[in-house]
Design a protein around this motif. Sequence first.
Motif, mmCIF file in Angstrom:
data_model
loop_
_atom_site.group_PDB
_atom_site.id
_atom_site.type_symbol
_atom_site.label_atom_id
_atom_site.label_comp_id
_atom_site.label_asym_id
_atom_site.label_seq_id
_atom_site.Cartn_x
_atom_site.Cartn_y
_atom_site.Cartn_z
ATOM 1 N N ARG A 32 3.683 5.892 -30.067
ATOM 2 C CA ARG A 32 2.307 6.352 -30.168
ATOM 3 C C ARG A 32 1.480 5.744 -29.044
ATOM 4 N NH1 ARG A 32 3.871 9.954 -31.949
ATOM 5 N NH2 ARG A 32 3.931 10.757 -34.069
ATOM 6 N N ALA A 33 0.599 6.548 -28.494
ATOM 7 C CA ALA A 33 -0.226 6.107 -27.367
ATOM 8 C C ALA A 33 -1.117 4.949 -27.789
ATOM 9 C CB ALA A 33 -1.071 7.274 -26.864
ATOM 10 N N GLY A 34 -1.205 3.955 -26.916
ATOM 11 C CA GLY A 34 -2.124 2.853 -27.134
ATOM 12 C C GLY A 34 -1.721 1.897 -28.235
ATOM 13 N N ALA A 35 -0.447 1.897 -28.628
ATOM 14 C CA ALA A 35 -0.017 1.027 -29.723
ATOM 15 C C ALA A 35 0.595 -0.259 -29.187
ATOM 16 C CB ALA A 35 0.994 1.752 -30.609
ATOM 17 N N SER A 36 0.206 -1.352 -29.785
ATOM 18 C CA SER A 36 0.855 -2.636 -29.529
ATOM 19 C C SER A 36 1.854 -2.886 -30.654
ATOM 20 C CB SER A 36 -0.181 -3.764 -29.508
ATOM 21 O OG SER A 36 -0.726 -3.968 -30.806
ATOM 22 N N SER A 37 2.624 -3.943 -30.548
ATOM 23 C CA SER A 37 3.538 -4.271 -31.644
ATOM 24 C C SER A 37 2.758 -4.504 -32.932
ATOM 25 C CB SER A 37 4.368 -5.511 -31.286
ATOM 26 O OG SER A 37 3.555 -6.649 -31.093
ATOM 27 N N ARG A 38 1.570 -5.067 -32.795
ATOM 28 C CA ARG A 38 0.736 -5.344 -33.972
ATOM 29 C C ARG A 38 0.219 -4.053 -34.603
ATOM 30 N NH1 ARG A 38 -4.891 -8.907 -33.923
ATOM 31 N NH2 ARG A 38 -5.480 -8.488 -36.096
ATOM 32 N N SER A 39 -0.435 -3.219 -33.824
ATOM 33 C CA SER A 39 -1.030 -2.004 -34.396
ATOM 34 C C SER A 39 0.034 -1.027 -34.870
ATOM 35 C CB SER A 39 -1.961 -1.331 -33.388
ATOM 36 O OG SER A 39 -1.256 -0.853 -32.262
ATOM 37 N N PHE A 40 1.182 -0.991 -34.203
ATOM 38 C CA PHE A 40 2.261 -0.089 -34.600
ATOM 39 C C PHE A 40 2.767 -0.449 -35.997
ATOM 40 C CE2 PHE A 40 6.487 1.877 -34.440
ATOM 41 C CZ PHE A 40 6.214 3.079 -33.799
ATOM 42 N N MET A 41 2.860 -1.732 -36.269
ATOM 43 C CA MET A 41 3.324 -2.160 -37.584
ATOM 44 C C MET A 41 2.214 -2.056 -38.623
ATOM 45 S SD MET A 41 5.792 -5.402 -36.589
ATOM 46 C CE MET A 41 6.606 -5.440 -38.189
ATOM 47 N N ARG A 45 3.625 2.676 -38.839
ATOM 48 C CA ARG A 45 4.535 3.508 -38.045
ATOM 49 C C ARG A 45 5.953 2.942 -38.058
ATOM 50 N NH1 ARG A 45 -0.285 4.367 -33.652
ATOM 51 N NH2 ARG A 45 -1.274 6.116 -34.763
ATOM 52 N N MET A 46 6.063 1.613 -37.999
ATOM 53 C CA MET A 46 7.392 1.014 -38.085
ATOM 54 C C MET A 46 7.972 1.218 -39.479
ATOM 55 S SD MET A 46 9.455 -0.434 -36.014
ATOM 56 C CE MET A 46 11.184 -0.747 -36.367
ATOM 57 N N ALA A 47 7.112 1.194 -40.491
ATOM 58 C CA ALA A 47 7.588 1.414 -41.859
ATOM 59 C C ALA A 47 8.224 2.796 -41.999
ATOM 60 C CB ALA A 47 6.423 1.257 -42.847
ATOM 61 N N TRP A 48 7.645 3.790 -41.329
ATOM 62 C CA TRP A 48 8.223 5.145 -41.383
ATOM 63 C C TRP A 48 9.596 5.160 -40.715
ATOM 64 C CZ3 TRP A 48 10.087 8.766 -37.979
ATOM 65 C CH2 TRP A 48 10.289 10.047 -38.485
ATOM 66 N N ILE A 49 9.713 4.507 -39.567
ATOM 67 C CA ILE A 49 11.000 4.460 -38.874
ATOM 68 C C ILE A 49 12.057 3.810 -39.763
ATOM 69 C CG2 ILE A 49 12.240 3.397 -36.935
ATOM 70 C CD1 ILE A 49 9.669 3.715 -35.290
ATOM 71 N N LEU A 50 11.690 2.716 -40.422
ATOM 72 C CA LEU A 50 12.661 2.012 -41.250
ATOM 73 C C LEU A 50 13.047 2.842 -42.473
ATOM 74 C CD1 LEU A 50 11.309 -1.650 -41.089
ATOM 75 C CD2 LEU A 50 13.137 -0.586 -39.754
ATOM 76 N N ARG A 51 12.137 3.646 -42.958
ATOM 77 C CA ARG A 51 12.498 4.525 -44.082
ATOM 78 C C ARG A 51 13.468 5.610 -43.643
ATOM 79 N NH1 ARG A 51 8.263 8.687 -46.639
ATOM 80 N NH2 ARG A 51 9.020 9.843 -44.812
ATOM 81 N N GLU A 52 13.288 6.118 -42.430
ATOM 82 C CA GLU A 52 14.067 7.267 -41.967
ATOM 83 C C GLU A 52 15.354 6.876 -41.250
ATOM 84 O OE1 GLU A 52 13.226 10.452 -42.643
ATOM 85 O OE2 GLU A 52 11.584 9.595 -43.828
ATOM 86 N N ALA A 53 15.445 5.644 -40.753
ATOM 87 C CA ALA A 53 16.613 5.235 -39.961
ATOM 88 C C ALA A 53 17.888 5.329 -40.783
ATOM 89 C CB ALA A 53 16.428 3.816 -39.441
ATOM 90 N N THR A 239 3.686 8.051 -40.604
ATOM 91 C CA THR A 239 2.948 6.841 -40.922
ATOM 92 C C THR A 239 3.070 6.586 -42.421
ATOM 93 O OG1 THR A 239 1.355 7.292 -39.147
ATOM 94 C CG2 THR A 239 0.691 5.715 -40.831
ATOM 95 N N LEU A 240 3.384 5.363 -42.801
ATOM 96 C CA LEU A 240 3.439 4.968 -44.199
ATOM 97 C C LEU A 240 2.500 3.804 -44.424
ATOM 98 C CD1 LEU A 240 7.285 4.949 -44.979
ATOM 99 C CD2 LEU A 240 5.645 6.778 -45.430
ATOM 100 N N GLU A 241 1.932 3.741 -45.621
ATOM 101 C CA GLU A 241 1.111 2.582 -45.960
ATOM 102 C C GLU A 241 2.005 1.357 -46.011
ATOM 103 O OE1 GLU A 241 -1.209 3.016 -49.431
ATOM 104 O OE2 GLU A 241 -2.225 4.841 -48.753
#
Length: 244
Positions: A32-41, A45-53, A239-241
């Motif tokens: 995602r544009a403009g995302a840091s490791s902090r904002s991505f998590m 967004r990282m939660a969605w990746i971990l659900r789908e991986a 995106t997941l909560e």
Amino acid sequence: MTSRQRSFAPMAGWGQALPLFIPSAEVINCARAGASSRSFMERGRMAWILREAQPGDLVLLSFGLIDMKPDEGRHTEPFKEYQRRLRGCVDGVRGRGAHPVLVTSHERRVFDAQGNLRRLLGVYPLAMREVAVEKSVPLIDLNEWSVRRWREAGPEGTRRIFLYLAPGEHPNYPEGVADNTHLKVDGAIECARFIARELRDRSMLEPGCFADLERLDHSEDGVEWLEEDVFDELVRTRTLETVE
């Protein structure tokens, strides 16, 4: 890395260009544009990746270009929060039976008055290298490669790599643009080629997954840009909560 909307062309992320060289594998670009490791998590967004991986997936993780910004909500200290969040990503991916790969961010295009490239990312690439060693994670050093490539191209040659357009040159930027951070499609393709070669040479994917690694005539037409409604839908649904 981000796959850009058609209205942003010829700006492109290297993740957007990666399918040119890996046509036999499914490439899902979650950047995602403009995302840091902090904002991505923090934005789930990282939660969605971990659900789908799925077990056996490769998950390429590239942060740092935005972490260095002083913005509240995105900045991380390189040897503190940044490394902690990288470790969390690595552990989460492995917990799904998938394989993390750390990728340092490409350098910005900033030259001094004598034509020397400045290394504005500072110690963020070093911080990622430390995590790679500590966690025994494959690391693709896009940062070091880009420094060599940008120096080779010089202040003028890097205008073809980065989003530099004269007024009237492209309908999406009628007044022109001079952007030292975001890649033009040519630059995205160069970075994607390097990433694909590293994946091939280090046997991270089967040899038959790769194609056209030596081809030099890829054009803007070969890269897929997203329509606005598709882009917005991907942002919404990937995106997941999450709770820190």
